[in-house]
Design an enzyme around this catalytic site. Sequence first.
Site, mmCIF file in Angstrom:
data_model
loop_
_atom_site.group_PDB
_atom_site.id
_atom_site.type_symbol
_atom_site.label_atom_id
_atom_site.label_comp_id
_atom_site.label_asym_id
_atom_site.label_seq_id
_atom_site.Cartn_x
_atom_site.Cartn_y
_atom_site.Cartn_z
ATOM 1 N N HIS A 4 0.816 -1.225 0.000
ATOM 2 C CA HIS A 4 0.000 0.000 0.000
ATOM 3 C C HIS A 4 0.841 1.263 0.000
ATOM 4 O O HIS A 4 0.300 2.365 -0.008
ATOM 5 C CB HIS A 4 -0.901 0.030 1.245
ATOM 6 C CG HIS A 4 -1.450 -1.302 1.576
ATOM 7 N ND1 HIS A 4 -0.903 -2.133 2.525
ATOM 8 C CD2 HIS A 4 -2.483 -1.985 1.025
ATOM 9 C CE1 HIS A 4 -1.571 -3.269 2.566
ATOM 10 N NE2 HIS A 4 -2.530 -3.218 1.668
ATOM 11 N N ARG A 43 -2.424 3.895 -4.906
ATOM 12 C CA ARG A 43 -3.885 4.107 -4.834
ATOM 13 C C ARG A 43 -4.253 5.572 -4.685
ATOM 14 O O ARG A 43 -5.338 5.890 -4.159
ATOM 15 C CB ARG A 43 -4.504 3.345 -3.658
ATOM 16 C CG ARG A 43 -4.499 1.863 -3.843
ATOM 17 C CD ARG A 43 -4.970 1.145 -2.612
ATOM 18 N NE ARG A 43 -4.863 -0.278 -2.851
ATOM 19 C CZ ARG A 43 -5.907 -1.095 -2.962
ATOM 20 N NH1 ARG A 43 -7.130 -0.627 -2.842
ATOM 21 N NH2 ARG A 43 -5.730 -2.351 -3.199
ATOM 22 N N GLY A 89 -9.194 15.659 11.139
ATOM 23 C CA GLY A 89 -10.356 15.357 10.308
ATOM 24 C C GLY A 89 -11.548 16.222 10.636
ATOM 25 O O GLY A 89 -11.428 17.241 11.315
ATOM 26 N N THR A 90 -12.681 15.782 10.125
ATOM 27 C CA THR A 90 -13.938 16.448 10.443
ATOM 28 C C THR A 90 -14.826 15.435 11.168
ATOM 29 O O THR A 90 -14.609 14.231 11.085
ATOM 30 C CB THR A 90 -14.657 16.929 9.163
ATOM 31 O OG1 THR A 90 -14.880 15.810 8.312
ATOM 32 C CG2 THR A 90 -13.840 17.980 8.436
ATOM 33 N N GLU A 182 -12.614 7.003 12.496
ATOM 34 C CA GLU A 182 -11.245 6.470 12.529
ATOM 35 C C GLU A 182 -10.543 6.434 13.887
ATOM 36 O O GLU A 182 -9.629 5.618 14.092
ATOM 37 C CB GLU A 182 -10.347 7.289 11.566
ATOM 38 C CG GLU A 182 -10.637 7.104 10.092
ATOM 39 C CD GLU A 182 -11.741 8.021 9.568
ATOM 40 O OE1 GLU A 182 -12.135 8.957 10.306
ATOM 41 O OE2 GLU A 182 -12.235 7.791 8.460
ATOM 42 N N ASP A 205 -20.811 19.270 10.874
ATOM 43 C CA ASP A 205 -22.265 19.135 10.712
ATOM 44 C C ASP A 205 -22.865 18.573 11.998
ATOM 45 O O ASP A 205 -22.450 17.530 12.473
ATOM 46 C CB ASP A 205 -22.615 18.253 9.506
ATOM 47 C CG ASP A 205 -21.940 16.899 9.547
ATOM 48 O OD1 ASP A 205 -20.722 16.843 9.323
ATOM 49 O OD2 ASP A 205 -22.618 15.912 9.843
#
Length: 236
Positions: A4, A43, A89-90, A182, A205
């Site tokens: 990966h 990827r 992140g969100t 995550e 949100d």
Amino acid sequence: MTPHNHAKEGDYAEAVLLPGDPLRAKWIAETFFENPKLVNSVRNCLGYTGTWKGKPVSVQASGMGQPSLSIYVHELINVYGAKTLIRVGTCGGLNAKVKVRDVILAQAASTDSAIVKGRFGAFNFAPIADFGLLRSAADKADAKGLKFHAGNMLSSDIFYHADGFAGYDKLPDHGVIGVEMEAAALYTLAARFGVKALTICTMTDCLITHEEISADARQTSLKDMVELALDVAVEA
Ligand code: HPA
């Protein structure tokens, strides 16, 4: 090299930021790093190394969800020697006190994921952030005047819950303030391999009020959060 990741040993710094989105990894490297170098594009899950305020740092996209993050994080720790991993992140909001644009420092991460549950048999393991990183992030957020909440995050395997907010059941009543996909796997891997981890999310949100962040505010908020994460990462 792994299936990966085609980076060579030594290509990553010991401190790595982990956004989910590959293009956010690119944006972080190109916006904040001095001398960014692409180290992985397998990827299109992009990884870069550079420096921040003169200190080495990397960013590697984790992809979405705990299975994807687990692959990159396992290899970052065990093949590339990462010692400090900070997810940026969100998240969705599960508590009306948390406003859109607020930062959540995930002190702990509850989860519905079999990746975590499946490992501990009769026990409910509590995935937690590294205390030193958490304290550093809280102190630095205060110094920057960033509004943050430290608390329990939900790392869910489901984005589109069939029952919406109701699907989170008793968690909001037990102090769980945000939902992403995550952090729990990150914390569990960090605990297993003896490295440091933290998750910092901007709430974009609210699942209660349905308020959402505007495009402009999203960019400013992400910038504040990334600068905070970089300051914490290079000092760890
Ligand atoms: N779930 C719900 N809302 C969200 C998430 C999530 O994982 N991430 C950002 N908003």
